[in-house]
Every structure is written in C-alpha cells, then in structure tokens.
Write a protein that holds these residues in place. Structure first.
Motif, PDB file in Angstrom:
ATOM      1  N   THR A  45      28.333  17.676  68.478  1.00 48.43           N
ATOM      2  CA  THR A  45      27.578  17.947  67.250  1.00 48.43           C
ATOM      3  C   THR A  45      28.420  17.624  66.025  1.00 48.43           C
ATOM      4  O   THR A  45      29.636  17.821  66.026  1.00 48.43           O
ATOM      5  CB  THR A  45      27.132  19.413  67.200  1.00 48.43           C
ATOM      6  N   ASN A  46      27.764  17.104  65.008  1.00 48.92           N
ATOM      7  CA  ASN A  46      28.408  16.853  63.724  1.00 48.92           C
ATOM      8  C   ASN A  46      28.039  17.924  62.696  1.00 48.92           C
ATOM      9  O   ASN A  46      28.323  17.784  61.509  1.00 48.92           O
ATOM     10  CB  ASN A  46      28.006  15.468  63.191  1.00 48.92           C
ATOM     11  N   ASN A  47      27.398  18.961  63.191  1.00 49.54           N
ATOM     12  CA  ASN A  47      26.975  20.057  62.323  1.00 49.54           C
ATOM     13  C   ASN A  47      28.188  20.927  61.994  1.00 49.54           C
ATOM     14  O   ASN A  47      28.696  21.658  62.850  1.00 49.54           O
ATOM     15  CB  ASN A  47      25.892  20.884  63.023  1.00 49.54           C
ATOM     16  N   ILE A  48      28.679  20.865  60.774  1.00 49.49           N
ATOM     17  CA  ILE A  48      29.875  21.611  60.378  1.00 49.49           C
ATOM     18  C   ILE A  48      29.651  23.110  60.473  1.00 49.49           C
ATOM     19  O   ILE A  48      30.528  23.872  60.876  1.00 49.49           O
ATOM     20  CB  ILE A  48      30.298  21.239  58.940  1.00 49.49           C
ATOM     21  N   SER A  49      28.446  23.554  60.128  1.00 47.23           N
ATOM     22  CA  SER A  49      28.138  24.985  60.216  1.00 47.23           C
ATOM     23  C   SER A  49      28.255  25.488  61.639  1.00 47.23           C
ATOM     24  O   SER A  49      28.758  26.581  61.897  1.00 47.23           O
ATOM     25  CB  SER A  49      26.731  25.257  59.668  1.00 47.23           C
ATOM     26  N   SER A  54      30.231  28.832  65.993  1.00 53.73           N
ATOM     27  CA  SER A  54      29.686  28.710  67.340  1.00 53.73           C
ATOM     28  C   SER A  54      30.771  28.723  68.407  1.00 53.73           C
ATOM     29  O   SER A  54      30.710  27.986  69.379  1.00 53.73           O
ATOM     30  CB  SER A  54      28.868  27.409  67.460  1.00 53.73           C
ATOM     31  N   ILE A  55      31.779  29.554  68.226  1.00 53.53           N
ATOM     32  CA  ILE A  55      32.827  29.677  69.229  1.00 53.53           C
ATOM     33  C   ILE A  55      32.437  30.773  70.208  1.00 53.53           C
ATOM     34  O   ILE A  55      32.115  31.892  69.810  1.00 53.53           O
ATOM     35  CB  ILE A  55      34.182  30.009  68.570  1.00 53.53           C
ATOM     36  N   LEU A  56      32.462  30.444  71.497  1.00 51.46           N
ATOM     37  CA  LEU A  56      32.131  31.420  72.529  1.00 51.46           C
ATOM     38  C   LEU A  56      33.404  32.093  73.016  1.00 51.46           C
ATOM     39  O   LEU A  56      34.410  31.433  73.285  1.00 51.46           O
ATOM     40  CB  LEU A  56      31.410  30.746  73.693  1.00 51.46           C
ATOM     41  N   VAL A  57      33.357  33.401  73.136  1.00 51.26           N
ATOM     42  CA  VAL A  57      34.490  34.168  73.636  1.00 51.26           C
ATOM     43  C   VAL A  57      33.997  35.101  74.736  1.00 51.26           C
ATOM     44  O   VAL A  57      32.806  35.367  74.852  1.00 51.26           O
ATOM     45  CB  VAL A  57      35.156  34.991  72.511  1.00 51.26           C
ATOM     46  N   VAL A  58      34.935  35.575  75.536  1.00 49.53           N
ATOM     47  CA  VAL A  58      34.607  36.497  76.619  1.00 49.53           C
ATOM     48  C   VAL A  58      35.303  37.814  76.358  1.00 49.53           C
ATOM     49  O   VAL A  58      36.521  37.851  76.124  1.00 49.53           O
ATOM     50  CB  VAL A  58      35.051  35.919  77.978  1.00 49.53           C
ATOM     51  N   ASP A  59      34.536  38.929  76.378  1.00 47.50           N
ATOM     52  CA  ASP A  59      35.159  40.221  76.131  1.00 47.50           C
ATOM     53  C   ASP A  59      35.833  40.746  77.393  1.00 47.50           C
ATOM     54  O   ASP A  59      35.862  40.064  78.437  1.00 47.50           O
ATOM     55  CB  ASP A  59      34.150  41.228  75.559  1.00 47.50           C
ATOM     56  N   ASN A  60      36.377  41.964  77.307  1.00 45.51           N
ATOM     57  CA  ASN A  60      37.183  42.492  78.411  1.00 45.51           C
ATOM     58  C   ASN A  60      36.393  42.794  79.676  1.00 45.51           C
ATOM     59  O   ASN A  60      36.969  43.007  80.738  1.00 45.51           O
ATOM     60  CB  ASN A  60      37.919  43.754  77.956  1.00 45.51           C
ATOM     61  N   SER A  68      32.691  33.678  64.757  1.00 44.32           N
ATOM     62  CA  SER A  68      33.006  32.582  63.848  1.00 44.32           C
ATOM     63  C   SER A  68      34.449  32.131  64.057  1.00 44.32           C
ATOM     64  O   SER A  68      35.312  32.909  64.483  1.00 44.32           O
ATOM     65  CB  SER A  68      32.795  33.007  62.396  1.00 44.32           C
ATOM     66  N   SER A  69      34.716  30.887  63.752  1.00 46.27           N
ATOM     67  CA  SER A  69      36.082  30.377  63.863  1.00 46.27           C
ATOM     68  C   SER A  69      37.012  31.118  62.917  1.00 46.27           C
ATOM     69  O   SER A  69      38.192  31.319  63.204  1.00 46.27           O
ATOM     70  CB  SER A  69      36.105  28.875  63.559  1.00 46.27           C
ATOM     71  N   LYS A  70      36.499  31.574  61.773  1.00 44.12           N
ATOM     72  CA  LYS A  70      37.300  32.313  60.808  1.00 44.12           C
ATOM     73  C   LYS A  70      37.792  33.628  61.414  1.00 44.12           C
ATOM     74  O   LYS A  70      38.954  34.021  61.241  1.00 44.12           O
ATOM     75  CB  LYS A  70      36.477  32.597  59.544  1.00 44.12           C
ATOM     76  N   THR A  71      36.919  34.297  62.176  1.00 38.61           N
ATOM     77  CA  THR A  71      37.311  35.551  62.816  1.00 38.61           C
ATOM     78  C   THR A  71      38.415  35.331  63.845  1.00 38.61           C
ATOM     79  O   THR A  71      39.381  36.083  63.913  1.00 38.61           O
ATOM     80  CB  THR A  71      36.094  36.200  63.490  1.00 38.61           C
TER      81      THR A  71
END
Length: 221
Positions: A45-49, A54-60, A68-71
């Motif tokens: 995707t070229n969608n900057i937003s 849109s980062i996927l993470v896995v909790d404990n 968000s990438s900022k987080t």
C-alpha cells in the motif's frame, strides 16, 4: 412450522460460526488460531495513513491488535531531558542542614515527559543506565573558605557530588563560582533524580540564566 424450523436453524448456525477455532475447540475470539500463522501474499500500500496506523502487535495472551507506529516508537524511546530555570532572574535558595533542592522549573525538551517542573524531579519510565549532569553558578563571589557545591540525588539519596571551599589569595576569593558534576546512574522504573545545592551558608543566590544553571538527563541504554 417449517418456516419456524428454518429460522431456528439459521440462528443456531449464526451462533456456531460466530467464533471459529483452528487448532482449538474452545475459541475465545471470532477467529482463534492455536498455532502458527503464515500469510503467503500481501498487498503493498502507498497509503501513508495506513502505514502510520496499521501495525499489528500480539499481546501477552496472543490476541492480535492494531496500534499506531507512533505508539510503538515512543514505547521504546530513550529518555532525553534538558532543563533549567524558567526565569532569568536570580534564584534565592534557603539552605537547611547545609543543603537545598534546586528548583529547576523549565524543560527545553523532554522526550518522554518524565521531568516534573512543579516538584523539580525526574521520574524514570523505564529501566536503564542514565547519564546525569548538572551545572550551577553563584551570582557573586562567595567568601573565602565557604563550602559550595552541587549534588545529584537518586530517590533522595546523594549518588555524586562536587563540593569544596573557596580559595583565597591575600584575602580575596579566586575560586570560580561554578560547580558541575556528571555521573552514570542505574535507574529502575519509578526511580527519581533531583539536584541539591550544598553550602554552609544559610542562603545562596544562583543565576537564573539557562546557560549558567542547567541539567541534562540522557538514557544511554
């Protein structure tokens, strides 16, 4: 009756497929995978937003969530703080037991928002090794043989200091009115850093200018 049976069947199927388990017979999410996951093809995707949020993470406990990438970036951001006095006017300190907390109340930058300008205190948000430096300058020459110094405190206890009496030549103080100290400190989450001025005087005036009285705290690992 046949129509009613059909409706009940559809409702039961809807309930059954509400949660699907792969590798488990007791799914706890709409799709519960007990095992590894492989995606053979993804769409670029070229969608900057989307890239920012849109980062996927896995909790404990294995739940996949989006942040968000900022987080993600800020959760691993090392501490970096520089502060001083908010006003350039002289700062008067009243000493008790030959020490007084330096009321730094301004930050030039504070990447993790860890320095409290009301309490003049830094509180670590993460474990690590920190380089701490502080400099102070008296407003005028202090009398000969008068002790004057500065200290770095961890959780209220001095961990490093520089303090010495002024030297006089023919009765005149020739010692510069500047004191500095730098050290490395190991901090755990919640540990605090503050600064004290040290002197046998009952009160002491410091320059309020930022280039003369300031501190830095930099997490190095």
């Amino acid at each position: 009756m046949k129509k009613l049976s059909t409706i009940l069947l559809l409702l039961s199927v809807r309930v059954i497929v509400a949660q699907v388990g792969i590798g488990t017979t007791t799914p706890t999410a709409q799709l519960d995978v007990n095992g590894t996951l492989r995606v053979r093809t993804t769409v670029l995707t070229n969608n900057i937003s989307a890239a920012k949020d849109s980062i996927l993470v896995v909790d404990n406990i294995g739940n996949v969530k989006r942040v968000s990438s900022k987080t993600v970036f800020e959760s691993n951001l090392k501490s970096c703080v520089k502060g001083s006095f908010n006003s350039s006017s002289d700062v008067t300190l009243t000493l008790l037991a030959d020490a007084c907390k330096i009321g730094f109340d301004f930050v030039e930058f504070d990447l993790n928002n860890e320095f409290n300008t009301t309490q003049s205190e830094f509180t670590a948000k993460q474990d690590g090794i920190y380089q701490v430096s502080v400099q102070i300058k008296a407003t005028s020459a202090i009398a000969v043989a008068t002790n004057f110094g500065v200290a770095i405190l961890k959780n209220g206890t001095v961990v490093n200091r520089t303090s010495f009496a002024n030297v006089g030549v023919v009765g005149v103080n020739v010692t510069p009115p500047v004191r500095t100290v730098t050290t490395l400190v190991s901090l755990n989450t919640g540990d605090t850093i503050s600064f004290n001025v040290l002197s046998t005087l009952l009160s002491l005036n410091l320059l309020g200018t930022r280039e003369d009285c300031n501190f830095t705290i930099n997490q190095i690992r």
